[in-house]
Design an enzyme around this catalytic site. Structure first.
Site: not given
Length: 462
Positions: A10, A39, A113-114, A249, A255, A296, A358-359, A395, A444, A447
Site C-alpha cells: 500500500c 495500490g 502498509n505491510g 524489502c 519493482y 518497471s 523485465d524486472d 514473502c 531483505c 524471496c
C-alpha cells in the site's frame, strides 16, 4: 512487470499543517495521486479537525473515490491517506483504509502498509478479550492494541502494540493535535519525512515522489523502529528501545517504488539501471535491440543497453489508463487486462533479434503472453532477461507470494521456463550481482534466498 502477487502493498501519506485553517485533506489527495502505483483497489482519507475525525474512503482509484466536490467541506489541519490493493482482508469497502475509532484516548485514525505474520494469533487474543472486529484486516488488530493499552497516553499505546505485533508495518496515526509515523524495527517498507513550502507544515509519506507532488522538501527517512510525532511543538522522535537493523524489502527497489523516488538514500532508477548493467556483464547476446517490459523494466533495459552497446528501443507501449495487472484480484481478469494493456511498435520488432528486460519473473503467465505477442509481431529471436534473481521463496511481509509451489522457478527447471515462456533464452540476475548492486545497505532478499529477517510462524506458512 511483477505479475500475480497475492498480498498487500500500500501507499500512505500524512500531512500536518501549521495553519489550523488549512485543509490538509487537499494536500493528501494530491499525495495519494503520486502514490497510486502502490495500490489501486481502494483509497481513503481521514481528516482530523481539532481532534474530531471525518473519514471518506471507497473502492477504486483516487480520482474515482474523490470525484467532484468530495473533498469540499472536509476540514482538518491534519489528514492521513491510504491507497491499497489486497488479499489481506476481504477487499470490500469496509476494509479500505484509513481505519477510524473512538476509544478512551479519543478519536483516532490509522493507515497501515505491510503485513503481520502473527495476525491470526493477535486477532484470536483480542477476540477472547471481547474485542469486536468490523473488518478482516490485520490493521484493525493494530488499532485495537493501541487503543486498548493507551490509558497511559498514545506513546505508551503505540509502544505496547509494537511489542506485540510481528511483521512489516509502516503506520500513520492521527489523534488529538498529532500526526504520528511508525516504522517497524526491520524497516521492511519505506517512510520519509518532508517539510511543506515556507515551513508551513510536515509530510510523512511512503515515497519521496509524494513529497515532490506537494513541493515539499525531503528532510530524512524514518529509521527502523522509530516513532515520529508531529504536533504544535514541531517534530519529535522516539528512538527504539531495542536494537534494530534495516532490512528494506528489495522488491521496493526492484519493482514497487516509483523510479523517481529515493528510498533510504538510494535512487530507485539508479538501482534498476545498475541491475541492467550487471545483466549485460553476465551474458552477452548478439541482438539488434534492447527493449523493456514497461514500466518497471525500463531503467534496467537502459542500463543493459548502455553496458552492452546494443541500442535501446521501444517495442511495447503501455496503456497509461490501466492499472498494474497483478493488482487485479482474479487471474482471469489479469489475463484479460494484458490484451488491452500493451500495444506494440511493429517496426521495431519485425525481423529483429530482441533482448527483452523485465524486472522479475514470478509465475510467468503475463510474460508468456508478452513473448507470444512479440512473436506474432514478427520477432526473429527473443532473449528474456530478469533484472532480479529467481523468486523461490514466499514473502510474508507485505509483498506476498504465499503459495511457494506456484512460483515458476520452483515448478520448472531453467530449460522448462524458457520453453514455457516461448523464449530463445532466459537469464536471471545472479544473487552475487544483486548483492553488488545492494552494496553495504541491508535488504531483505528472502524471496530469493529464503533468509527471513525474523521467524515466520507456522500459521503464516499455511
Amino acid at each position: 512487470m511483477l505479475e500475480d502477487k497475492l498480498h498487500e502493498e500500500c501507499g500512505v501519506i500524512g500531512v500536518y499543517c501549521n495553519d489550523e485553517g488549512k485543509n490538509a485533506s487537499h494536500l493528501v489527495y494530491y499525495g495519494l495521486y503520486a502514490l497510486q502505483h502502490r495500490g489501486q483497489e481502494s483509497a481513503g482519507i481521514a481528516a482530523n479537525h481539532q481532534g474530531t475525525m471525518e473519514l471518506r474512503k471507497g473502492l477504486g482509484l483516487v480520482g474515482e473515490v474523490f470525484r467532484g466536490d468530495a473533498l469540499k467541506n472536509f476540514p482538518g489541519s491534519i489528514a492521513i491517506g491510504h491507497v491499497r490493493y489486497s488479499t489481506a482482508g476481504d477487499g470490500s469497502e469496509r476494509s479500505a483504509q484509513p481505519l477510524a475509532a473512538s476509544c478512551r484516548l479519543g478519536e483516532i485514525a490509522l493507515a497501515h502498509n505491510g503485513n503481520l505474520v502473527n495476525a491470526d494469533s493477535l486477532r484470536e487474543m483480542l477476540t477472547d478479550e471481547g474485542v469486536i472486529f468490523h473488518t478482516t484486516t490485520d490493521s484493525e488488530s493494530i488499532l485495537n492494541l493501541i487503543c486498548q493499552h493507551g490509558t497511559r497516553g498514545i506513546e505508551a499505546g503505540i509502544k505496547n502494540a509494537m511489542s506485540l505485533i510481528k511483521g512489516a508495518y509502516v503506520l500513520l496515526i492521527t489523534i488529538w493535535d498529532k500526526l504520528i509515523g511508525v516504522r517497524d524495527p526491520y524497516g521492511l517498507h519505506p517512510l520519509c519525512i518532508g517539510r511543506l513550502p515556507e515551513n508551513s507544515g510536515w509530510v510523512l509519506a511512503s515515497e519521496t515522489c509524494a513529497l515532490e507532488a506537494l513541493d515539499a522538501d525531503f528532510v530524512r527517512d524514518v529509521t527502523p523502529g522509530e516513532i515520529v510525532i508531529i504536533d504544535r511543538e514541531g517534530l519529535h522522535s522516539i528512538e527504539p528501545s531495542r536494537w534494530c537493523r534495516k532490512n528494506l524489502c528489495v522488491f521496493e527497489m526492484v519493482y514497487f517504488a516509483r523510479p523517481d523516488s529515493v528510498v533510504d538514500g538510494v535512487s530507485v532508477y539508479e538501482f534498476r539501471r545498475r541491475c541492467g548493467m550487471k545483466l549485460a556483464g553476465q551474458k552477452k547476446i548478439d541482438a539488434d535491440v534492447v527493449m523493456a517490459v514497461p514500466d518497471s523494466g525500463i531503467p534496467a533495459a537502459i542500463g543493459y543497453a548502455e553496458a552492452s552497446g546494443i541500442p535501446y528501443g521501444e517495442g511495447l507501449i503501455k496503456n497509461k489508463y490501466m492499472g498494474r495487472t497483478f493488482i487485479l484480484p482474479d487471474q482471469a481478469l489479469r489475463e484479460d487486462a494484458v490484451r488491452i494493456k500493451l500495444a506494440t511498435i511493429r517496426h521495431n520488432i519485425e525481423g529483429k533479434r530482441l533482448i527483452l528486460i523485465d524486472d522479475s519473473i514470478v509465475r510467468g503467465t503475463t510474460l508468456r503472453r508478452i513473448v507470444r505477442l512479440l512473436r506474432d509481431e514478427g520477432a526473429k529471436e527473443i532473449h528474456v532477461f530478469a533484472a532480479s534473481p529467481e523468486v523461490r521463496y514466499s514473502c510474508y511481509f507485505g509483498i506476498d507470494t504465499p503459495h511457494r509451489e506456484k512460483l515458476i522457478a520452483v515448478q520448472k527447471s531453467p530449460e522448462e521456463i524458457c520453453e514455457y515462456l516461448g523464449a530463445d533464452s532466459v537469464t536471471y540476475l545472479s544473487e552475487d550481482s544483486l548483492r553488488e548492486v545492494c552494496g553495504e545497505d541491508s535488504y531483505c532478499k528472502a524471496c530469493f534466498d529464503g533468509n527471513y529477517p525474523m521467524e515466520v510462524p507456522v500459521s503464516a506458512l499455511a
